[in-house]
Write a protein that holds these residues in place. Structure first.
Motif, PDB file in Angstrom:
ATOM      1  N   SER A  16      39.397  23.090  -2.774  1.00 19.90           N
ATOM      2  CA  SER A  16      39.392  21.932  -3.669  1.00 19.90           C
ATOM      3  C   SER A  16      39.298  22.376  -5.125  1.00 19.90           C
ATOM      4  CB  SER A  16      38.192  21.026  -3.354  1.00 19.90           C
ATOM      5  OG  SER A  16      38.249  20.528  -2.044  1.00 19.90           O
ATOM      6  N   LEU A  17      39.831  21.544  -5.986  1.00 21.98           N
ATOM      7  CA  LEU A  17      39.693  21.695  -7.428  1.00 21.98           C
ATOM      8  C   LEU A  17      39.600  20.314  -8.033  1.00 21.98           C
ATOM      9  CD1 LEU A  17      42.344  24.366  -8.563  1.00 21.98           C
ATOM     10  CD2 LEU A  17      39.863  24.571  -8.744  1.00 21.98           C
ATOM     11  N   ARG A  18      38.961  20.224  -9.190  1.00 20.96           N
ATOM     12  CA  ARG A  18      38.934  18.952  -9.913  1.00 20.96           C
ATOM     13  C   ARG A  18      39.465  19.158 -11.321  1.00 20.96           C
ATOM     14  NH1 ARG A  18      34.133  14.714 -11.586  1.00 20.96           N
ATOM     15  NH2 ARG A  18      33.647  16.325 -13.146  1.00 20.96           N
ATOM     16  N   LEU A  19      40.453  18.370 -11.664  1.00 16.01           N
ATOM     17  CA  LEU A  19      41.000  18.360 -13.012  1.00 16.01           C
ATOM     18  C   LEU A  19      40.398  17.195 -13.786  1.00 16.01           C
ATOM     19  CD1 LEU A  19      44.800  18.905 -12.259  1.00 16.01           C
ATOM     20  CD2 LEU A  19      42.994  20.613 -12.503  1.00 16.01           C
ATOM     21  N   SER A  20      40.271  17.373 -15.078  1.00 11.86           N
ATOM     22  CA  SER A  20      39.829  16.271 -15.926  1.00 11.86           C
ATOM     23  C   SER A  20      40.745  16.173 -17.140  1.00 11.86           C
ATOM     24  CB  SER A  20      38.381  16.468 -16.380  1.00 11.86           C
ATOM     25  OG  SER A  20      38.266  17.619 -17.196  1.00 11.86           O
ATOM     26  N   CYS A  21      40.838  14.993 -17.666  1.00 14.32           N
ATOM     27  CA  CYS A  21      41.661  14.738 -18.850  1.00 14.32           C
ATOM     28  C   CYS A  21      40.947  13.712 -19.708  1.00 14.32           C
ATOM     29  CB  CYS A  21      43.036  14.237 -18.442  1.00 14.32           C
ATOM     30  SG  CYS A  21      44.079  13.781 -19.846  1.00 14.32           S
ATOM     31  N   THR A  22      40.715  14.071 -20.959  1.00 20.65           N
ATOM     32  CA  THR A  22      39.999  13.196 -21.882  1.00 20.65           C
ATOM     33  C   THR A  22      40.908  12.769 -23.015  1.00 20.65           C
ATOM     34  OG1 THR A  22      37.895  14.257 -21.368  1.00 20.65           O
ATOM     35  CG2 THR A  22      38.011  13.009 -23.409  1.00 20.65           C
ATOM     36  N   ALA A  23      40.904  11.477 -23.283  1.00 26.29           N
ATOM     37  CA  ALA A  23      41.685  10.936 -24.395  1.00 26.29           C
ATOM     38  C   ALA A  23      40.848  10.963 -25.670  1.00 26.29           C
ATOM     39  CB  ALA A  23      42.111   9.503 -24.078  1.00 26.29           C
TER      40      ALA A  23
END
Length: 125
Positions: A16-23
């Protein structure tokens, strides 16, 4: 709007991996934020998207049941939890966002106005 994506890396198949994206700005209720991915030599492919209004989520068939998109409204952030990863999930993952999408257009990358830098996900067999 600037998007910053984090979380790529190398993982074994089944992991598993978790990606994040912040505006960079406060996201409005009309915002859509999601993920595409691209393998060299191929077109960018829709993965998942979150509709800020109502909280609807949409997935590509290839990731349905394995990937989960979620959000943190206070942090203007969308996450992509990727489980049961397969070698064919290997790609550069891009965060994308737009405030004018309609449902029929969410799978088309040219409909998104805002893009983050890509983050590489490599799944080894």
């Amino acid at each position: 709007v600037q998007l910053q994506a984090f979380g790529g890396g190398l993982v074994q198949a089944g992991g598993s991996l978790r990606l994040s994206c912040t505006a960079s700005v406060r996201t409005s209720s009309r915002f859509w934020m999601g993920w595409f991915r691209q393998v060299p030599g191929k077109e960018r492919e829709f993965v998942a998207v979150y509709n800020w209004s109502g909280g609807s989520k949409y997935y590509a068939d290839s990731v349905k049941g394995r990937f989960i998109i979620s959000r943190d409204v206070g942090k203007n952030t969308v996450y992509l939890q990727m489980n049961y990863l397969k070698p064919e999930d290997t790609a550069v993952y891009y965060c994308a966002a737009d405030s004018r999408l309609i449902l029929s257009s969410i799978r088309y990358d040219h409909e998104y106005d805002y893009w983050g830098q890509g983050t590489l996900v490599t799944v080894s067999s």
